[in-house]
Scaffold this active site. Sequence first.
Site, PDB file in Angstrom:
ATOM      1  CG  HIS A  66      -1.862   1.090   1.354  1.00  0.00           C
ATOM      2  ND1 HIS A  66      -1.950   1.880   2.474  1.00  0.00           N
ATOM      3  CD2 HIS A  66      -2.810   1.543   0.510  1.00  0.00           C
ATOM      4  CE1 HIS A  66      -2.903   2.779   2.313  1.00  0.00           C
ATOM      5  NE2 HIS A  66      -3.444   2.588   1.122  1.00  0.00           N
ATOM      6  CG  ASP A  95      -3.173   7.028  -3.154  1.00  0.00           C
ATOM      7  OD1 ASP A  95      -4.292   6.500  -3.147  1.00  0.00           O
ATOM      8  OD2 ASP A  95      -2.292   6.782  -2.302  1.00  0.00           O
ATOM      9  CG  HIS A 108      -3.605   9.189   0.457  1.00  0.00           C
ATOM     10  ND1 HIS A 108      -4.243   9.899   1.456  1.00  0.00           N
ATOM     11  CD2 HIS A 108      -4.400   8.120   0.198  1.00  0.00           C
ATOM     12  CE1 HIS A 108      -5.363   9.287   1.786  1.00  0.00           C
ATOM     13  NE2 HIS A 108      -5.477   8.203   1.032  1.00  0.00           N
ATOM     14  CD  GLU A 176      -7.389   5.437  -4.120  1.00  0.00           C
ATOM     15  OE1 GLU A 176      -8.257   6.229  -3.681  1.00  0.00           O
ATOM     16  OE2 GLU A 176      -6.637   4.767  -3.392  1.00  0.00           O
TER      17      GLU A 176
END
Length: 315
Positions: A66, A95, A108, A176
Amino acid sequence: MHAGTATASVAAAALLGAGTLLLSGTTADAPGRDAGAADRPVAAAGVRTVSDGSGPRTDDPLVIAHRGASAYAPENTLAAVDKADDLGFDWVENDVQLSRDGVPVVVHDTSLKRTTDAEEIFPDRAPWAVKDFTAAEIARLDAGSWFGPGHAGARVPTLQQYLVRIGRNHQNLLLEIKSPEVYPGIEQATLRVLRQEGWLDREHVRSRLVIQSFGAGSVRKVHEQHPDVITGFLGAPAVAALPSYAEFTDQINPAYASVTSAYVAAVHALKGPHDKRLQVSAWTVDDAEHAVRMAGYGVDGIITNAPDVVREATD
């Protein structure tokens, strides 16, 4: 996904529990990687596959780092990517947002305040929103000192820089699209960079790239603009709504606290736009107890800040 840096207990667990780290990937001879991974077919959603995809999963869930191995290096930086690689993990999550001049950057929060020194460098630019800074201005920021002095000088990478690094490391990407409502056109801008860097060729879209978002409309746009790309929806739609999501997404990726074995079974009962069984990756799991629970529920992937802890628990 929203998750803080792993606690000291997680770090301690990593030190005590890190053993042989096995994970499917593209570099079969790298230390700690799954030697059979190069020959194993890859599921539509970018996670491990079994038989024809119609029965229960018998393999360990794929472990996805992550924001890189963000328990051990500043999130979403090249250092975090390299740390995941050092630990033997091929799949990393990041992200993507857009700078003021339309450059996809890897960060992020929609504000630069938490993970950079933007407040110090640009004291009059509150609330330091990513969308208000050019890519050149963002490149000036220190994105590592907040994590620890050993990471001072780390930078917020552009998506292009990030892709070059994970390509060099032979890693794969769960990307993402962050806050698409803030960034009109972010899907097209992201796909443009992916195409320029060779990430939309057959090899990558088949087995090395997944694009996800909390925005169902954003996921649908990616699917419409490049139907070959594997997509994921971040969240846990009601079971009754799952068939509508299966029209444009290949993964349903919920927060681990909302996952049950019944929900995983309901997702697995459907096929996505690529005629493959929908799959589930749970986030963000940083301890052995919850990792074992998720594996027991039959999830296909586990997204974690501490991938070594999760791998050790689920092997």
